[in-house]
Design an enzyme around this catalytic site. Structure first.
Site, PDB file in Angstrom:
ATOM      1  N   GLU A  61       0.791  -1.223   0.000  1.00 27.77           N
ATOM      2  CA  GLU A  61       0.000   0.000   0.000  1.00 27.77           C
ATOM      3  C   GLU A  61       0.828   1.279   0.000  1.00 27.77           C
ATOM      4  O   GLU A  61       0.370   2.308  -0.502  1.00 27.77           O
ATOM      5  CB  GLU A  61      -0.926  -0.001   1.227  1.00 27.77           C
ATOM      6  CG  GLU A  61      -1.989  -1.076   1.217  1.00 27.77           C
ATOM      7  CD  GLU A  61      -3.044  -0.837   0.150  1.00 27.77           C
ATOM      8  OE1 GLU A  61      -3.249   0.334  -0.239  1.00 27.77           O
ATOM      9  OE2 GLU A  61      -3.648  -1.817  -0.312  1.00 27.77           O
ATOM     10  N   SER A 108     -31.594 -28.707  51.170  1.00 27.08           N
ATOM     11  CA  SER A 108     -30.809 -29.186  52.321  1.00 27.08           C
ATOM     12  C   SER A 108     -29.362 -28.720  52.309  1.00 27.08           C
ATOM     13  O   SER A 108     -28.570 -29.170  53.144  1.00 27.08           O
ATOM     14  CB  SER A 108     -30.836 -30.718  52.356  1.00 27.08           C
ATOM     15  OG  SER A 108     -32.139 -31.193  52.584  1.00 27.08           O
TER      16      SER A 108
END
Length: 690
Positions: free
Chosen positions: A87, A347
């Site tokens: 680029e 429980s």
């Protein structure tokens, strides 16, 4: 003469053009000086990561874009080299605009009718992406050039490169190389193959036309051109380029990770402006347990959900938090986080009832207790199987989760005291209609969450010392440690019962396990811990509908066992602390041989024993600092002999009639002293010896 006039005219034209150019340069420079730099900051997705840095969940930014924050140091350098070579080869040399590239692009436009290689630098692309500019027209391109020149006056090359890595488009709603790498390859961009790097360089050039899920042929052709050019430029070895060309391109977009979704939502809600939030959760364990929850819920039945929590006993770090059997499973209400849903614990609270009784010196694992039909001020508990065992030990009562002995013990301990101890661990029990705590608490008549129970069992695993569970990796605990949930010896007694012969999860390594089933088969629980992890499991329907036959021992315990295996196996429980009384029932002091009724204790409370010395809260200097400690004198008034004395829950003496005793503490610090008389009545003080 004619030639001379022509020469003069030519020189004049050149000078005029030069002068015009000089004026233009001055004007452009003034324009650049007057142009503010573009803002390189762009909102990024919030990212929630686990303890190892892996993404658990990410969120889109306001306009629906996936724009994950990018750290250039964590991007594969080979990709960056390939990007610059493709680029903007002179990125490190120019001032935002590359004159050679612009001239080349212009010449291509004149000679070929199109631009073969564009003249935009990375800086110019950052300007376009930051401000969403349209640069097809000459005026648009000129504005882009001016802003690129202005940007380079204020920002360094590394800042500009970082901005490109975060803003480059990769098709659809993907922006930034990190988002693209995760979406197209399912991994972070820290390590990319040549084929992957070239693909990520090619896609932003035409992000929609080259989307591989729409046109894989165009995507591959663009990628291959990048590879060939890189080989010709010497950026990539020819053999590596040819091998990369042979690789296929991805043809589907992957989903972003969604692990510990509800925990991530909580973290984001607590810090809405934080960019990167790290949790203590282990991503691999979380994924494995989410799969386990979905599998087991499907096997158990329709509309059933499963929640699992795993905490590290030493640190309190939450390593896994599975809130449901499937986030997007609407039939199972997968969006409901059952780790935070208030439910009946069944429980699972019984170990804490007995632990407080052990601490108070009114019970021992071998103490006998009656399991017979009993009414407690109109409250008549029954056992789960509707049968009664008669006379049993406390050990058997807890192992078999018998209801009547637990309520008898809670009547002695006191429901309010039990709830108060929960608060020490940071757990606030929800009582129905704000009513005071009553005996029904012992059988699940109170609201708690899986997170609450995991907190309580973590304290039990730590010898009674609470610690705040931590999901946020940066969470800071309280300045002072909380008071104990129960003393170390009491916790050890409880652990010894829960880690009985039937509690082995794998081989000979035992895990302390307690199950629970709420009234009407609405909730099934299994809580367990070993020497490293605390695991909590809940099974049921999020809407609270009953599931006949749903029991913790049948559906939750197998999930608990698999959770330990997936967490890496079990670790041996720590050794018992010194001072535990190991004796048969016949060898216990008479007051500990049988659990005394609470009503008898209440009736004789006025005449019960009272420790006359030392008073509770006293600081007694016994000479430990001088190295010559003296005995601590203990005195009791009232009550009926014989008297049994305990220090931190361990018996230290039994005096048939004497009301005074000399006790030698093992060291400086806090010590809890208890005395039990011949009728089973007790008194207790806590002092500090030094």
């Amino acid at each position: 003469m004619k030639k001379r006039h022509l020469l003069i005219a030519s020189v004049a034209l050149v000078l005029s053009l030069a002068a015009a150019g000089a004026v233009a340069v001055v004007q452009v420079r003034a324009l650049v000086d007057a142009t503010p730099p573009v803002d390189l900051f762009a909102p990024t997705s919030q990212v929630v990561t686990g303890r190892n840095g892996d993404i658990l969940r990410a969120y889109t930014v306001g306009n629906g874009l996936w724009r994950l924050p990018v750290d250039p140091a964590r991007v594969d350098p080979s990709y960056v080299r390939l990007l610059i070579a493709t680029e903007d080869r002179r990125f490190r040399e120019h001032d935002g605009v590359d004159p050679q590239a612009l001239l080349r692009a212009g010449w291509q436009l004149l000679t070929h009718g199109r631009i073969v290689s564009g003249g935009s630098t990375l800086t110019m692309q950052v300007v376009r992406l930051s401000e969403r500019l349209h640069t097809r027209s000459p005026s648009g391109k000129f504005g882009q050039i001016v802003k690129a020149l202005a940007l380079e006056r204020f920002a360094g090359k590394d800042d500009i490169l970082a901005a490109y890595l975060g803003l480059a488009p990769f098709g659809g709603n993907l922006e930034g190389v990190r988002s693209a790498s995760l979406a197209w390859f399912g991994k972070e961009p820290a390590r990319l193959t040549p084929a992957e790097a070239a693909f990520l360089v090619a896609l932003p050039q035409a992000p929609e036309a080259r989307r591989p899920d729409r046109d894989p042929v165009a995507a591959k052709a663009a990628r291959d051109r990048i590879l060939l050019r890189a080989a010709e430029a010497g950026v990539l070895a020819r053999a590596d380029a040819e091998a990369a060309i042979a690789e296929p391109v991805p043809t589907r977009r992957r989903d972003f990770p969604i692990l510990a979704a509800q925990a991530a939502d909580r973290a984001v809600a607590s810090a809405p402006k934080a960019g990167d939030i790290r949790l203590s959760i282990d991503g691999k364990l979380q994924a494995s347990l989410e799969s386990l929850a979905a599998e087991r819920a499907s096997a158990i039945g329709p509309n059933v959900s499963v929640a699992i929590m795993v905490a590290e006993e030493a640190s309190g770090d939450v390593l896994a938090s599975v809130g449901s059997a499937g986030l997007f499973d609407a039939r199972r209400s997968g969006y409901v986080d059952m780790t935070r849903a208030v439910r009946s614990p069944g429980s699972t609270l019984k170990p804490f009832i007995y632990g407080l009784a052990f601490e108070a010196g009114i019970a021992h694992p071998e103490t006998l207790v009656e399991d017979r039909p009993t009414a407690f001020a109109g409250y008549t508990p029954n056992n789960f199987d509707k049968t009664f065992r008669g006379t049993v030990t406390v050990r058997q009562a807890l192992s078999d989760s018998l209801n009547v002995p637990a309520i008898q013990t809670l009547e002695l301990v006191g429901p309010a005291r039990l709830i108060s101890r929960f608060r020490r661990a940071g757990v606030e029990a929800r009582l129905p209609d704000m009513a005071p705590a009553n005996l029904a608490v012992g059988l699940g008549g109170v609201g708690l969450t899986l997170n609450d129970l995991t907190t309580l069992y973590t304290a039990l695993a730590r010898g009674g010392r609470p610690i705040a569970l931590r999901e946020r990796a940066d969470a800071v605990g309280p300045a002072e440690p909380p008071k104990p949930l129960m003393d170390e010896r009491a916790a050890a007694y409880v652990t010894g019962i829960l880690a009985g012969p039937l509690a082995a999860v794998r081989g000979d390594v035992r895990v302390a396990v307690k199950t629970g089933t709420s009234y009407g088969y609405r909730d099934a629980w299994a809580m367990g811990y070993d020497g490293r992890y605390v695991v909590g499991v809940w099974v049921g329907r999020p809407d609270g509908a009953p599931l006949p036959g749903l029991m913790g021992v049948d559906v939750a315990v197998p999930i608990l066992a698999d959770s330990f295996v997936r967490a890496g196996g079990t670790t041996r429980l720590p050794p018992d602390p010194p001072g535990l009384l190991r004796a048969s029932n016949a060898e216990l002091p008479p007051p500990l041989q049988r659990l005394r009724g609470a009503r008898a204790a209440v009736a004789q409370r006025d005449a019960g024993p009272e420790i006359a010395y030392p008073p509770t809260g006293a600081r007694v200097d016994l000479g430990f600092r001088a190295g010559a400690p003296q005995p601590l004198a203990l005195k009791v008034r009232n009550g009926k002999g014989p008297f049994t004395w305990f220090a931190d829950g361990a018996p230290v003496a039994r005096e048939p009639w004497a009301r005074q005793f000399s006790y030698f503490p093992t060291g400086a610090g806090f010590v809890t002293l208890s005395v039990v008389d011949g009728e089973g009545r007790a008194d207790r003080v806590t002092v500090f010896v030094e």
